[in-house]
Design a protein around this motif. Structure first.
Motif, PDB file in Angstrom:
ATOM      1  N   GLY A   1     -30.589   3.159  33.630  1.00  0.00           N
ATOM      2  CA  GLY A   1     -29.441   2.551  34.280  1.00  0.00           C
ATOM      3  C   GLY A   1     -29.153   1.205  33.686  1.00  0.00           C
ATOM      4  O   GLY A   1     -29.759   0.793  32.700  1.00  0.00           O
ATOM      5  N   THR A   2     -28.211   0.494  34.309  1.00  0.00           N
ATOM      6  CA  THR A   2     -27.826  -0.805  33.770  1.00  0.00           C
ATOM      7  C   THR A   2     -28.952  -1.820  33.867  1.00  0.00           C
ATOM      8  O   THR A   2     -29.063  -2.694  33.031  1.00  0.00           O
ATOM      9  N   ASP A   3     -29.774  -1.734  34.901  1.00  0.00           N
ATOM     10  CA  ASP A   3     -30.909  -2.645  35.041  1.00  0.00           C
ATOM     11  C   ASP A   3     -32.188  -2.063  34.458  1.00  0.00           C
ATOM     12  O   ASP A   3     -33.200  -2.730  34.404  1.00  0.00           O
ATOM     13  N   GLY A   4     -32.128  -0.835  34.048  1.00  0.00           N
ATOM     14  CA  GLY A   4     -33.316  -0.152  33.548  1.00  0.00           C
ATOM     15  C   GLY A   4     -33.342  -0.111  32.041  1.00  0.00           C
ATOM     16  O   GLY A   4     -32.635  -0.856  31.354  1.00  0.00           O
ATOM     17  N   PRO A   5     -34.153   0.782  31.508  1.00  0.00           N
ATOM     18  CA  PRO A   5     -34.288   0.884  30.058  1.00  0.00           C
ATOM     19  C   PRO A   5     -33.028   1.476  29.418  1.00  0.00           C
ATOM     20  O   PRO A   5     -32.286   2.219  30.049  1.00  0.00           O
ATOM     21  N   LEU A   6     -32.821   1.133  28.151  1.00  0.00           N
ATOM     22  CA  LEU A   6     -31.683   1.672  27.401  1.00  0.00           C
ATOM     23  C   LEU A   6     -31.842   3.155  27.135  1.00  0.00           C
ATOM     24  O   LEU A   6     -30.864   3.902  27.086  1.00  0.00           O
ATOM     25  N   VAL A   7     -33.092   3.583  26.928  1.00  0.00           N
ATOM     26  CA  VAL A   7     -33.413   4.987  26.684  1.00  0.00           C
ATOM     27  C   VAL A   7     -34.685   5.308  27.454  1.00  0.00           C
ATOM     28  O   VAL A   7     -35.486   4.418  27.732  1.00  0.00           O
ATOM     29  N   PRO A   8     -34.891   6.570  27.804  1.00  0.00           N
ATOM     30  CA  PRO A   8     -36.164   6.948  28.410  1.00  0.00           C
ATOM     31  C   PRO A   8     -37.285   6.776  27.389  1.00  0.00           C
ATOM     32  O   PRO A   8     -37.048   6.797  26.178  1.00  0.00           O
ATOM     33  N   MET A   9     -38.507   6.629  27.883  1.00  0.00           N
ATOM     34  CA  MET A   9     -39.652   6.516  26.970  1.00  0.00           C
ATOM     35  C   MET A   9     -39.879   7.866  26.317  1.00  0.00           C
ATOM     36  O   MET A   9     -40.067   8.871  26.993  1.00  0.00           O
ATOM     37  N   PRO A  10     -39.840   7.918  24.977  1.00  0.00           N
ATOM     38  CA  PRO A  10     -40.046   9.198  24.297  1.00  0.00           C
ATOM     39  C   PRO A  10     -41.519   9.580  24.268  1.00  0.00           C
ATOM     40  O   PRO A  10     -42.393   8.758  24.503  1.00  0.00           O
TER      41      PRO A  10
END
Length: 144
Positions: free
Chosen positions: A7-16
């Motif tokens: 989300g906007t406050d979260g990570p740019l991408v999920p952890m791969p």
């Protein structure tokens, strides 16, 4: 990639996943200027693994790039990390040691979050080594 919320406050991408291909996709999204470094490191790690008949260099590669991805995917942490890296690399900077210490703290935290071998605390068997991240040499503690 994992199903962590983005989300906007979260990570740019999920952890791969900590595989070369998944990490390459993440680096391409969040730090594309580092792809040549990523590819060079992968070739070096693969060559070392073949030469030594050990996967240690490949594990170090995935630990390194997984930690880096985990830093860069969080914008605030990446901004702080890059600022400290630049400050620590400046020989004319007074707070050079504090910045290097902060770079090390960010690296340890990001590594611990993804389950790399970085450890801290009493009672653990550890070995120390210096590692270079963006021109900054940082002492990192690893499980032995």
């Amino acid at each position: 990639m994992s199903s962590q919320p983005v989300g906007t406050d979260g990570p740019l991408v999920p952890m791969p996943q900590l595989t070369p291909e998944a990490l390459r996709r993440a680096v391409a999204q969040i730090a594309p200027s580092r792809l040549p470094e990523f590819n060079d490191h992968l070739v070096s790690a693969t060559t070392s693994a073949q030469r030594t008949s050990s996967v240690g260099s490949l594990r170090a590669f995935t630990d390194h790039w997984g930690t880096l991805v985990n830093i860069y995917r969080w914008p605030e942490r990446a901004t702080r990390f890059l600022a400290c890296e630049n400050l620590a690399a400046d020989p004319d900077s007074d707070p050079e040691a504090a910045a290097a210490s902060e770079v090390g703290r960010i690296l340890r935290t990001a590594g611990e979050e993804i389950g790399t071998r970085a450890v801290s605390g009493a009672g653990s068997t550890t070995r120390m080594r210096n590692t270079s991240w963006g021109g900054v040499v940082v002492r990192v503690t690893w499980a032995g």
